[in-house]
Design an enzyme around this catalytic site. Structure first.
Site, PDB file in Angstrom:
ATOM      1  N   HIS A  59      10.668  15.054   1.721  1.00 24.92           N
ATOM      2  CA  HIS A  59       9.771  14.741   2.846  1.00 24.92           C
ATOM      3  C   HIS A  59       9.521  13.235   2.894  1.00 24.92           C
ATOM      4  O   HIS A  59       9.675  12.602   3.953  1.00 24.92           O
ATOM      5  CB  HIS A  59       8.452  15.487   2.692  1.00 24.92           C
ATOM      6  CG  HIS A  59       7.383  15.009   3.638  1.00 24.92           C
ATOM      7  ND1 HIS A  59       7.458  15.184   4.994  1.00 24.92           N
ATOM      8  CD2 HIS A  59       6.228  14.318   3.411  1.00 24.92           C
ATOM      9  CE1 HIS A  59       6.394  14.637   5.573  1.00 24.92           C
ATOM     10  NE2 HIS A  59       5.637  14.098   4.640  1.00 24.92           N
ATOM     11  N   ASP A  88      24.242  -7.818  25.381  1.00 24.09           N
ATOM     12  CA  ASP A  88      24.410  -6.881  24.272  1.00 24.09           C
ATOM     13  C   ASP A  88      23.890  -7.573  23.016  1.00 24.09           C
ATOM     14  O   ASP A  88      23.383  -8.702  23.073  1.00 24.09           O
ATOM     15  CB  ASP A  88      25.889  -6.493  24.106  1.00 24.09           C
ATOM     16  CG  ASP A  88      26.055  -5.096  23.492  1.00 24.09           C
ATOM     17  OD1 ASP A  88      25.341  -4.806  22.509  1.00 24.09           O
ATOM     18  OD2 ASP A  88      26.876  -4.307  23.988  1.00 24.09           O
ATOM     19  N   TRP A 132       9.848  10.322  -3.945  1.00 18.81           N
ATOM     20  CA  TRP A 132      10.574   9.367  -3.105  1.00 18.81           C
ATOM     21  C   TRP A 132      10.624   7.980  -3.749  1.00 18.81           C
ATOM     22  O   TRP A 132      11.420   7.131  -3.370  1.00 18.81           O
ATOM     23  CB  TRP A 132       9.960   9.288  -1.710  1.00 18.81           C
ATOM     24  CG  TRP A 132       8.760   8.407  -1.583  1.00 18.81           C
ATOM     25  CD1 TRP A 132       7.477   8.748  -1.866  1.00 18.81           C
ATOM     26  CD2 TRP A 132       8.731   7.038  -1.134  1.00 18.81           C
ATOM     27  NE1 TRP A 132       6.635   7.676  -1.633  1.00 18.81           N
ATOM     28  CE2 TRP A 132       7.382   6.618  -1.180  1.00 18.81           C
ATOM     29  CE3 TRP A 132       9.693   6.143  -0.693  1.00 18.81           C
ATOM     30  CZ2 TRP A 132       6.982   5.336  -0.819  1.00 18.81           C
ATOM     31  CZ3 TRP A 132       9.290   4.858  -0.342  1.00 18.81           C
ATOM     32  CH2 TRP A 132       7.946   4.471  -0.398  1.00 18.81           C
ATOM     33  N   SER A 162      23.472   0.343   5.934  1.00 22.81           N
ATOM     34  CA  SER A 162      23.184   0.446   7.367  1.00 22.81           C
ATOM     35  C   SER A 162      22.075  -0.514   7.771  1.00 22.81           C
ATOM     36  O   SER A 162      22.186  -1.236   8.771  1.00 22.81           O
ATOM     37  CB  SER A 162      22.780   1.884   7.710  1.00 22.81           C
ATOM     38  OG  SER A 162      22.225   1.963   9.000  1.00 22.81           O
ATOM     39  N   SER A 163      21.002  -0.542   6.992  1.00 20.39           N
ATOM     40  CA  SER A 163      19.859  -1.399   7.333  1.00 20.39           C
ATOM     41  C   SER A 163      20.227  -2.869   7.283  1.00 20.39           C
ATOM     42  O   SER A 163      19.814  -3.661   8.142  1.00 20.39           O
ATOM     43  CB  SER A 163      18.689  -1.108   6.381  1.00 20.39           C
ATOM     44  OG  SER A 163      18.249   0.233   6.513  1.00 20.39           O
ATOM     45  N   HIS A 246       6.612  -2.510  -0.975  1.00 22.47           N
ATOM     46  CA  HIS A 246       5.511  -2.974  -0.127  1.00 22.47           C
ATOM     47  C   HIS A 246       6.005  -3.706   1.112  1.00 22.47           C
ATOM     48  O   HIS A 246       5.486  -3.463   2.206  1.00 22.47           O
ATOM     49  CB  HIS A 246       4.469  -3.790  -0.878  1.00 22.47           C
ATOM     50  CG  HIS A 246       3.129  -3.615  -0.246  1.00 22.47           C
ATOM     51  ND1 HIS A 246       2.301  -2.553  -0.529  1.00 22.47           N
ATOM     52  CD2 HIS A 246       2.520  -4.299   0.736  1.00 22.47           C
ATOM     53  CE1 HIS A 246       1.231  -2.608   0.245  1.00 22.47           C
ATOM     54  NE2 HIS A 246       1.336  -3.673   1.021  1.00 22.47           N
ATOM     55  N   GLU A 248       8.544  -2.823   2.561  1.00 18.19           N
ATOM     56  CA  GLU A 248       8.993  -1.670   3.348  1.00 18.19           C
ATOM     57  C   GLU A 248       7.865  -1.117   4.224  1.00 18.19           C
ATOM     58  O   GLU A 248       8.098  -0.686   5.355  1.00 18.19           O
ATOM     59  CB  GLU A 248       9.515  -0.575   2.412  1.00 18.19           C
ATOM     60  CG  GLU A 248       9.818   0.756   3.071  1.00 18.19           C
ATOM     61  CD  GLU A 248      10.978   0.697   4.053  1.00 18.19           C
ATOM     62  OE1 GLU A 248      11.094   1.640   4.864  1.00 18.19           O
ATOM     63  OE2 GLU A 248      11.756  -0.264   4.030  1.00 18.19           O
ATOM     64  N   TYR A 250       5.627  -2.827   5.668  1.00 20.88           N
ATOM     65  CA  TYR A 250       5.539  -3.698   6.845  1.00 20.88           C
ATOM     66  C   TYR A 250       6.790  -3.584   7.708  1.00 20.88           C
ATOM     67  O   TYR A 250       6.720  -3.787   8.930  1.00 20.88           O
ATOM     68  CB  TYR A 250       5.254  -5.142   6.402  1.00 20.88           C
ATOM     69  CG  TYR A 250       3.931  -5.215   5.684  1.00 20.88           C
ATOM     70  CD1 TYR A 250       2.744  -4.964   6.367  1.00 20.88           C
ATOM     71  CD2 TYR A 250       3.861  -5.437   4.317  1.00 20.88           C
ATOM     72  CE1 TYR A 250       1.532  -4.959   5.716  1.00 20.88           C
ATOM     73  CE2 TYR A 250       2.645  -5.438   3.649  1.00 20.88           C
ATOM     74  CZ  TYR A 250       1.481  -5.189   4.359  1.00 20.88           C
ATOM     75  OH  TYR A 250       0.269  -5.164   3.703  1.00 20.88           O
ATOM     76  N   SER A 261       1.506  -4.354  21.159  1.00 18.37           N
ATOM     77  CA  SER A 261       1.299  -5.655  21.806  1.00 18.37           C
ATOM     78  C   SER A 261       1.993  -5.751  23.156  1.00 18.37           C
ATOM     79  O   SER A 261       1.706  -6.671  23.927  1.00 18.37           O
ATOM     80  CB  SER A 261       1.801  -6.778  20.881  1.00 18.37           C
ATOM     81  OG  SER A 261       1.103  -6.766  19.658  1.00 18.37           O
ATOM     82  N   HIS A 295      -0.159  -4.064  -6.739  1.00 22.09           N
ATOM     83  CA  HIS A 295      -1.353  -3.221  -6.575  1.00 22.09           C
ATOM     84  C   HIS A 295      -0.978  -1.737  -6.634  1.00 22.09           C
ATOM     85  O   HIS A 295      -1.857  -0.889  -6.722  1.00 22.09           O
ATOM     86  CB  HIS A 295      -2.138  -3.572  -5.299  1.00 22.09           C
ATOM     87  CG  HIS A 295      -1.472  -3.229  -4.013  1.00 22.09           C
ATOM     88  ND1 HIS A 295      -1.654  -3.951  -2.873  1.00 22.09           N
ATOM     89  CD2 HIS A 295      -0.631  -2.242  -3.646  1.00 22.09           C
ATOM     90  CE1 HIS A 295      -0.973  -3.436  -1.882  1.00 22.09           C
ATOM     91  NE2 HIS A 295      -0.334  -2.393  -2.334  1.00 22.09           N
ATOM     92  N   HIS A 296       0.323  -1.422  -6.587  1.00 23.75           N
ATOM     93  CA  HIS A 296       0.772  -0.053  -6.840  1.00 23.75           C
ATOM     94  C   HIS A 296       0.814   0.249  -8.335  1.00 23.75           C
ATOM     95  O   HIS A 296       1.109   1.378  -8.719  1.00 23.75           O
ATOM     96  CB  HIS A 296       2.177   0.161  -6.262  1.00 23.75           C
ATOM     97  CG  HIS A 296       2.240   0.040  -4.779  1.00 23.75           C
ATOM     98  ND1 HIS A 296       2.017   1.108  -3.932  1.00 23.75           N
ATOM     99  CD2 HIS A 296       2.494  -1.019  -3.968  1.00 23.75           C
ATOM    100  CE1 HIS A 296       2.133   0.705  -2.677  1.00 23.75           C
ATOM    101  NE2 HIS A 296       2.423  -0.577  -2.677  1.00 23.75           N
ATOM    102  N   THR A 321      -3.866  -8.945   9.454  1.00 24.60           N
ATOM    103  CA  THR A 321      -3.881  -7.624  10.086  1.00 24.60           C
ATOM    104  C   THR A 321      -5.137  -7.451  10.929  1.00 24.60           C
ATOM    105  O   THR A 321      -5.086  -6.985  12.065  1.00 24.60           O
ATOM    106  CB  THR A 321      -3.814  -6.517   9.010  1.00 24.60           C
ATOM    107  OG1 THR A 321      -2.720  -6.792   8.136  1.00 24.60           O
ATOM    108  CG2 THR A 321      -3.636  -5.157   9.644  1.00 24.60           C
ATOM    109  N   LYS A 324      -4.961  -9.312  14.254  1.00 19.31           N
ATOM    110  CA  LYS A 324      -4.238  -8.589  15.307  1.00 19.31           C
ATOM    111  C   LYS A 324      -5.142  -7.559  15.986  1.00 19.31           C
ATOM    112  O   LYS A 324      -5.124  -7.411  17.217  1.00 19.31           O
ATOM    113  CB  LYS A 324      -3.018  -7.865  14.705  1.00 19.31           C
ATOM    114  CG  LYS A 324      -1.811  -8.757  14.453  1.00 19.31           C
ATOM    115  CD  LYS A 324      -0.684  -7.906  13.892  1.00 19.31           C
ATOM    116  CE  LYS A 324       0.561  -8.718  13.640  1.00 19.31           C
ATOM    117  NZ  LYS A 324       1.216  -9.147  14.880  1.00 19.31           N
ATOM    118  N   ARG A 443      -2.022  14.190  -7.065  1.00 19.03           N
ATOM    119  CA  ARG A 443      -0.846  14.285  -6.207  1.00 19.03           C
ATOM    120  C   ARG A 443       0.261  15.015  -6.962  1.00 19.03           C
ATOM    121  O   ARG A 443       0.248  15.116  -8.182  1.00 19.03           O
ATOM    122  CB  ARG A 443      -0.319  12.892  -5.849  1.00 19.03           C
ATOM    123  CG  ARG A 443      -1.303  11.985  -5.217  1.00 19.03           C
ATOM    124  CD  ARG A 443      -0.867  10.533  -5.300  1.00 19.03           C
ATOM    125  NE  ARG A 443       0.319  10.250  -4.495  1.00 19.03           N
ATOM    126  CZ  ARG A 443       0.942   9.088  -4.472  1.00 19.03           C
ATOM    127  NH1 ARG A 443       0.514   8.096  -5.222  1.00 19.03           N
ATOM    128  NH2 ARG A 443       1.992   8.906  -3.711  1.00 19.03           N
TER     129      ARG A 443
END
Length: 596
Positions: A59, A88, A132, A162-163, A246, A248, A250, A261, A295-296, A321, A324, A443
């Protein structure tokens, strides 16, 4: 069918990304529903502990890498060239290659549900089961001897290719292919956030690739990069993973911020308040996202100095943040508001993202984080950010750009039903998880006892998850109904200010009959110094060359899963076959004539 398979048109590739990613979104949602059914009551027996581990691993992996990132990529592909006045993307065949690599990587990951007998497993499913985040040394061969983790690490490496291919493509496109007069501070906010996102992609994915290569060497070749008894440390994996993980976050949220926006000014009939501040706060988020990864890891014993530094940077990143959010609210303030479905989702994004941000700030305090980490409080936080943020933002973009992409308008009444069911469902599903976590539920456990006192809250959470599923069904009905009964869309059904609204819906293959010259940041709106630009002529004054289709990006992409099958099946000749397919595809693609 051949035109779709061989296409190099950024619009068709955008649609391929959209429908593929949406199918994976449905798969990830089904996995979430099974998780919630298992946890609806204490001592649940719907699935075994092993299957539950596979469900929450797949998931998370599916939603992050196969649904939300590529759904954003569908808008990068379709909308960015239109917004900057390009025919293009810079590298059309590389764009096609990135899509096919994404597809084969996603199929390889999900094939793990069905190929157990090929690996002499007692079940059909040998899906990844280590979370994950793949924490070492749980993912070492000693503790995960089957092919489950192999599928995960090989699938993620393919998706990383790919990315990266897409990331370099869009950076070159945005920097080099803007219409005449479109200075960087005239680029629409969505295209700016796309640019920041792509720089994060090309710098973050090599980090996780290094971590995955180390893990691959540990599992297949007997090295000991993460094995404590060999003098290494499993914390190396955590540093590499979260140094990617982290940014990721963003990578997932900045595109949604860009969409919001665009949507708010259009439906408030006002320019984006503080456009320059919004742009530079997005750039600042991209830079600061690299300074908060540990912080993780407050629970692993980094020491008081490291904990203090990362607590400070985590609090600091809330500033751009928050800026915004105030800009978005100021854009709405005093505007001529039109309550479209897209605006509903955009405002819902702001509200839910604020809640996710506030719960995130509580993780900035190491003592508080020590209590919250590995409880459902963290699950609540990440879902408010990624569902309340990214998913609501993406749906705002879908309702906003659907008429441009398909030529038909989605039903507004059904869209409102979709929004309110989603809004109610997500708060029912995820808000109780804050309380469930604070009451002590860990968890990643597949069941719990009634004595924990969270049975009623878990049931409410499950009801909310199924309400989200009903909302998605309403959206699918809306899409299917629109194909036959949707109102045809004019060039500009919303009165937008950016270039994509100056051409037909859907756009012709060449996008613009004449490349526009841009004189202001809002080219289609009247400003104090500029009249609105005239739309390009309906018929091109001269023939326009567009890149032809090509089979070779697909063929090159097919080499990667064959390469991955070599270590999975311990078959050396497959490695040579996969490398040959990849190299032949790239060689023929490189020497394919541009003019046909």
């Amino acid at each position: 069918m051949k035109r779709w398979i061989t296409t190099t048109d950024h619009k068709r590739i955008g649609l391929l990304y959209f429908w593929t990613a949406f199918c994976f979104f449905l798969v990830g949602g089904l996995e979430a529903l099974l998780i919630r059914l298992q946890l609806a009551q204490p001592n649940g027996h719907l699935v075994s502990a092993e299957t539950y581990n596979q469900l929450f691993t797949m998931h998370g992996t599916t939603m992050v890498f196969l649904a939300l990132m590529p759904l954003s990529a569908s808008f990068f592909n379709y909308i960015v060239p239109l917004q900057i006045g390009a025919r293009d993307v810079a590298f059309p065949r590389l764009n096609a290659f990135s899509y096919w690599v994404f597809l084969v990587g996603g199929l390889l990951l999900n094939a793990s549900w069905l190929v157990g007998p090929l690996f002499h497993a007692p079940h059909w499913n040998v899906a990844p089961n280590g979370g994950w985040f793949g924490y070492a040394n749980l993912t070492e061969r000693q503790f995960s001897p089957g092919p489950n983790i192999d599928f995960w690490l090989l699938g993620l490496q393919i998706l990383g290719i790919s990315s990266l291919a897409a990331g370099f493509n869009f950076i070159v496109t945005i920097l080099n292919m803007r219409a005449p007069g479109m200075k960087m501070l005239r680029v629409p906010a969505f295209s700016w956030m796309t640019l920041v996102t792509q720089f994060l992609v090309i710098t973050a994915f090599p980090v996780i690739t290094v971590g995955l290569v180390f893990l691959m060497f540990d599992r297949f070749f007997g090295t000991h990069f993460y094995v404590a008894t060999a003098g290494a440390t499993p914390l190396l994996w955590q540093h590499l993973f979260w140094l990617f993980g982290h940014p990721e976050v963003y990578i997932l949220i900045l595109p949604a911020m860009g969409i919001v926006s665009e949507v708010l000014p259009t439906f408030a009939r006002k320019p984006l308040f503080g456009y320059t501040v919004v742009v530079f706060s997005g750039v600042l988020i991209g830079f600061m996202g690299w300074g908060v990864w540990s912080h993780h890891m407050f629970a692993v014993g980094l020491g008081p100095i490291a904990d203090s530094v990362f607590a400070g940077t985590t609090m600091l990143i809330a500033v751009p943040t928050g800026v915004k959010i105030f800009n978005w609210i100021a854009t709405l303030w005093g505007g001529d508001i039109r309550g479209s479905t897209a605006l509903h989702f955009a405002v819902g994004f702001i509200a839910m993202f604020i809640i996710g941000g506030l719960s995130g700030v509580t993780h900035a305090s190491p003592p508080a984080d020590l209590q919250q980490t590995d409880t459902y409080y963290v699950v609540a936080h990440i879902h408010y950010v990624l569902f309340g943020g990214t998913v609501l933002g993406l749906f705002a973009g879908i309702y906003y750009w659907w008429p441009k992409m398909t030529g038909r308008l989605l039903s507004e009444p059904l869209g409102k039903w979709h929004f309110w069911l989603t809004f109610l469902g997500m708060n029912l599903a995820f808000f109780p998880m804050h309380l469930i976590g604070l009451l002590g539920m860990p968890r990643r456990i597949y069941t719990y006892t009634p004595e924990l006192g969270v049975s009623a809250l878990n049931l409410v959470s499950t009801v909310g998850a199924f309400l989200i599923a009903v909302a998605i069904l309403v959206f699918l009905v809306n899409v299917l109904r629109t194909r036959t009964h949707g109102r045809p869309a004019p060039n500009d059904p919303w009165g937008g200010a950016t270039l994509e609204w100056s051409i037909p819906s859907p756009p012709p293959v060449y996008n613009f009959s004449v490349i526009p010259t841009v004189a202001s940041r809002l080219p289609r709106w009247k400003t104090e110094r500029h009249e609105p630009m005239r739309d390009p002529p309906a018929v091109p004054p001269a023939p326009i060359h567009v890149p032809p289709g090509s089979w070779w990006p697909l063929i090159a992409a097919l080499g990667l899963p064959v390469l991955a099958l070599a270590p999975l099946t311990h078959t050396l000749w497959l490695a040579f076959l996969g490398a040959a397919i990849l190299l032949v595809g790239i060689y023929r693609w490189a020497f394919e004539p541009f003019e046909v």
